[in-house]
Design an enzyme around this catalytic site. Structure first.
Site, PDB file in Angstrom:
ATOM      1  N   ASP A 391       0.815  -1.226   0.000  1.00 52.31           N
ATOM      2  CA  ASP A 391       0.000   0.000   0.000  1.00 52.31           C
ATOM      3  C   ASP A 391       0.845   1.271   0.000  1.00 52.31           C
ATOM      4  O   ASP A 391       0.483   2.262  -0.629  1.00 52.31           O
ATOM      5  CB  ASP A 391      -0.901   0.034   1.242  1.00 52.31           C
ATOM      6  CG  ASP A 391      -1.954  -1.056   1.209  1.00 52.31           C
ATOM      7  OD1 ASP A 391      -2.186  -1.616   0.120  1.00 52.31           O
ATOM      8  OD2 ASP A 391      -2.537  -1.345   2.269  1.00 52.31           O
TER       9      ASP A 391
HETATM   10  P1  NAP Z   1       0.904  -4.063   3.092  1.00 51.51           P
HETATM   11  O1  NAP Z   1       0.235  -3.084   2.207  1.00 51.51           O
HETATM   12  O2  NAP Z   1       0.089  -4.712   4.153  1.00 51.51           O
HETATM   13  O3  NAP Z   1       1.520  -5.206   2.127  1.00 51.51           O
HETATM   14  C1  NAP Z   1       2.312  -6.201   2.624  1.00 51.51           C
HETATM   15  C2  NAP Z   1       2.734  -7.097   1.468  1.00 51.51           C
HETATM   16  O4  NAP Z   1       3.713  -7.984   1.978  1.00 51.51           O
HETATM   17  C3  NAP Z   1       1.614  -7.926   0.884  1.00 51.51           C
HETATM   18  O5  NAP Z   1       1.274  -7.477  -0.395  1.00 51.51           O
HETATM   19  C4  NAP Z   1       2.155  -9.361   0.870  1.00 51.51           C
HETATM   20  O6  NAP Z   1       2.057  -9.906  -0.462  1.00 51.51           O
HETATM   21  C5  NAP Z   1       3.625  -9.193   1.256  1.00 51.51           C
HETATM   22  N1  NAP Z   1       4.098 -10.248   2.164  1.00 51.51           N
HETATM   23  C6  NAP Z   1       3.466 -10.815   3.201  1.00 51.51           C
HETATM   24  N2  NAP Z   1       4.225 -11.749   3.772  1.00 51.51           N
HETATM   25  C7  NAP Z   1       5.383 -11.778   3.078  1.00 51.51           C
HETATM   26  C8  NAP Z   1       6.572 -12.536   3.193  1.00 51.51           C
HETATM   27  N3  NAP Z   1       6.730 -13.495   4.129  1.00 51.51           N
HETATM   28  N4  NAP Z   1       7.580 -12.275   2.341  1.00 51.51           N
HETATM   29  C9  NAP Z   1       7.443 -11.333   1.361  1.00 51.51           C
HETATM   30  N5  NAP Z   1       6.342 -10.583   1.227  1.00 51.51           N
HETATM   31  C10 NAP Z   1       5.315 -10.817   2.064  1.00 51.51           C
HETATM   32  O7  NAP Z   1       2.176  -3.456   3.779  1.00 51.51           O
HETATM   33  P2  NAP Z   1       2.732  -1.951   3.819  1.00 51.51           P
HETATM   34  O8  NAP Z   1       3.088  -1.491   2.450  1.00 51.51           O
HETATM   35  O9  NAP Z   1       3.769  -1.965   4.885  1.00 51.51           O
HETATM   36  O10 NAP Z   1       1.508  -1.051   4.257  1.00 51.51           O
HETATM   37  C11 NAP Z   1       0.998  -1.049   5.551  1.00 51.51           C
HETATM   38  C12 NAP Z   1      -0.500  -1.062   5.487  1.00 51.51           C
HETATM   39  O11 NAP Z   1      -0.981  -1.401   6.777  1.00 51.51           O
HETATM   40  C13 NAP Z   1      -1.096   0.292   5.149  1.00 51.51           C
HETATM   41  O12 NAP Z   1      -2.294   0.117   4.425  1.00 51.51           O
HETATM   42  C14 NAP Z   1      -1.390   0.881   6.523  1.00 51.51           C
HETATM   43  O13 NAP Z   1      -2.390   1.862   6.499  1.00 51.51           O
HETATM   44  C15 NAP Z   1      -1.830  -0.353   7.261  1.00 51.51           C
HETATM   45  N6  NAP Z   1      -1.629  -0.327   8.707  1.00 51.51           N
HETATM   46  C16 NAP Z   1      -0.593   0.368   9.239  1.00 51.51           C
HETATM   47  C17 NAP Z   1      -0.396   0.379  10.594  1.00 51.51           C
HETATM   48  C18 NAP Z   1       0.729   1.185  11.169  1.00 51.51           C
HETATM   49  O14 NAP Z   1       0.546   1.853  12.168  1.00 51.51           O
HETATM   50  N7  NAP Z   1       1.906   1.131  10.556  1.00 51.51           N
HETATM   51  C19 NAP Z   1      -1.242  -0.371  11.431  1.00 51.51           C
HETATM   52  C20 NAP Z   1      -2.281  -1.132  10.854  1.00 51.51           C
HETATM   53  C21 NAP Z   1      -2.466  -1.082   9.478  1.00 51.51           C
HETATM   54  P3  NAP Z   1       2.054 -11.486  -0.669  1.00 51.51           P
HETATM   55  O15 NAP Z   1       0.935 -12.024   0.138  1.00 51.51           O
HETATM   56  O16 NAP Z   1       1.862 -11.661  -2.146  1.00 51.51           O
HETATM   57  O17 NAP Z   1       3.383 -11.989  -0.220  1.00 51.51           O
END
Ligand code: NAP
Length: 464
Positions: A391
């Site tokens: 994201d």
């Molecule tokens: P993300 O959008 O959740 O994407 C994570 C990606 O990691 C997924 O597309 C997944 O694809 C891949 N993944 C999962 N396990 C993996 C592994 N073992 N090895 C390699 N890849 C792996 O992560 P982000 O870009 O860090 O964004 C964070 C999101 O979480 C935002 O939408 C944010 O708003 C939200 N959020 C943030 C917080 C905070 O405070 N930081 C708290 C809650 C929610 P695959 O499944 O294809 O591997």
């Protein structure tokens, strides 16, 4: 002049020192370098405040109950704290936070039940603290259930906002009646007041989903702090007052910062339908195809690059790949490549998630950059390695007004000359939407678990 009470002096002095430790501890938590120390200081403050309470003149009974409660609570917290996976930390915070709100509300309930003659202001503060604490309690439990996967999706129905407002106004009116009636109010009134407050916390949280959850947890955290602060005033306990105010203001600031990082006013988080993966029906269709690459080719690209920027995300935490990523970085640095880490404020699942992981792996702070510091650098970057992030690098947030994440600032990885995305397959990110970056001409997909891929890259680099 009143007699000098030495024990009372020691108690108040201890509370004062505990409060100082909370503030200094929090200050130290502001930097990853001193954060561990900060946690220890605040913990020492909490132990001091708890122990000295045994000597309080009004607590001259129930020692056994107190000790048993502290023992059970402490044991549960110790075991769960040791066991919790880094990726489950947000729900753990929600749960602990809810307990804080509940404790403040319970204190208020006891005060309101046993009070004979209490100044109206104190009674009013107890009621306000009770309301806020109870809402934070039930709201945090719903947030926990959602993040833990015990409760799925969002619950929305017509006139929801109106009903929520109604429940709140009725709870507030009953609270006012409690304050105005002095000791005359009935047990029933008090019970209805708490039930409505619990209900409001649940009702206000069930329609919120997806990416908004962390902001909501932070908001409840601020509310818990406020409730504790109010009850601290009611009990004339300076440590509680100061701890509550510190948590309340730190939580409010964090809430604002997180909302800003997602480009969303708090009112939107609470009263609109953002953060729901179902909300992207009108989002622009993706064009192009995902193009695969292997680890050997990527290692060559990186080895001959001048500048590489690594963008870690939630997947790096799942894979626990931070140590291998640091090893990879050192190999590249040895070859004269400039390597920088770019951290999005909401990457991972809690604020500072990536910073904590990188610090644990030993990555020096001077090569870790925030979004504002690094975004200008992408056009001059040869290779961006996106490892487990999704994201936070989705250009739809910048380009597609119909995307549910439109308006959220992102790391402009797509502006780099080459983008390598490491992920296991076609899984979406937290928001559940497709990522246009993966289909771009300058992007190549390197499929696999983050740790395995980082290992493969290290091996290939060594063989070059
Ligand atoms: P993300 O959008 O959740 O994407 C994570 C990606 O990691 C997924 O597309 C997944 O694809 C891949 N993944 C999962 N396990 C993996 C592994 N073992 N090895 C390699 N890849 C792996 O992560 P982000 O870009 O860090 O964004 C964070 C999101 O979480 C935002 O939408 C944010 O708003 C939200 N959020 C943030 C917080 C905070 O405070 N930081 C708290 C809650 C929610 P695959 O499944 O294809 O591997």
């Amino acid at each position: 002049m009143e007699d000098f009470n030495f024990l009372e002096f020691i108690i108040q002095a201890t509370y004062f020192v505990a409060a100082l430790l909370f503030i200094l501890g929090l200050k130290q938590m502001g930097s990853p370098m001193t954060a561990r120390r900060g946690i220890v200081w605040a913990g020492v403050g909490m132990v001091m405040a708890t122990l000295i309470t045994y000597f309080h003149s009004e607590i001259n009974h129930n020692y056994l109950l107190m000790t048993v409660a502290i023992g059970i609570g402490g044991a549960i917290a110790y075991v769960s704290g040791k066991k919790v996976a880094m990726t489950d930390m947000p729900q753990m915070i929600a749960l602990y936070n809810g307990m804080g709100g509940g404790a403040a509300a319970a204190i208020a309930a006891v005060i309101l039940l046993k009070q004979d003659e209490m100044p109206m202001t104190i009674q009013a503060l107890a009621v306000i603290g009770a309301l806020i604490g109870t809402v934070a309690f039930s709201g945090s439990l719903v947030a926990y259930a959602k993040l833990q996967g015990l409760m799925r999706g969002v619950i929305r129905f017509p006139m929801q906002q109106f009903l929520n407002a109604l429940v709140f106004v009725v709870a507030l009116t009953i609270g006012l009646a409690i304050i105005l009636n002095g000791t005359e109010y009935s047990m029933t009134l008090l019970t209805v007041f708490f039930v409505l407050a619990l209900l409001f916390g649940i009702m206000v949280t069930v329609p919120i989903g997806g990416a908004d959850m962390p902001v909501v947890i932070s908001l409840f955290n601020a509310l818990t702090g406020l409730a504790v602060g109010f009850e601290g005033y009611v009990l004339a306990n300076p440590a509680m007052m100061i701890a509550g105010i510190v948590v309340g203001s730190a939580g409010t600031l964090l809430t604002q910062l997180m909302a800003k990082a997602m480009n969303r006013p708090i009112s939107n988080v609470l009263f609109s339908n953002f953060g729901d993966a179902d909300g992207g029906d009108d989002a622009a269709a993706v064009s192009g195809s995902m193009k695969e690459i292997d680890a050997t080719d990527v290692s060559v690209m990186m080895a001959f690059a001048e500048k590489v920027v690594i963008i870690p995300g939630y997947g790096m935490a799942v894979a626990q790949a931070q140590h291998k990523v640091w090893e990879l970085t050192k190999h590249l640095q040895d070859r004269g490549v400039t390597v920088k880490f770019a951290i999005h404020p909401v990457a991972g699942r809690m604020p500072g998630h990536m910073n904590v992981l990188l610090a644990e792996a030993g990555v020096p702070y001077d090569i870790i950059y925030d979004l504002d510091e690094i975004n200008e650098e992408f056009p001059t970057t040869d290779v961006v390695l996106v490892i487990g992030a999704n994201d936070v690098v989705n250009p739809a947030a910048r380009n597609d007004p119909n995307s549910p994440i439109y308006g959220m600032p992102i790391l402009n990885a797509d502006y780099a000359k080459n983008v390598i995305v490491v992920k296991r397959g076609k899984g979406t990110g937290f928001s559940g939407i497709e990522n246009h970056l993966f289909f771009a001409d300058n992007t190549r997909m390197l499929y696999g678990d983050g740790q395995d891929v980082a290992s493969d890259l290290v091996t290939s680099l060594k063989e070059l």
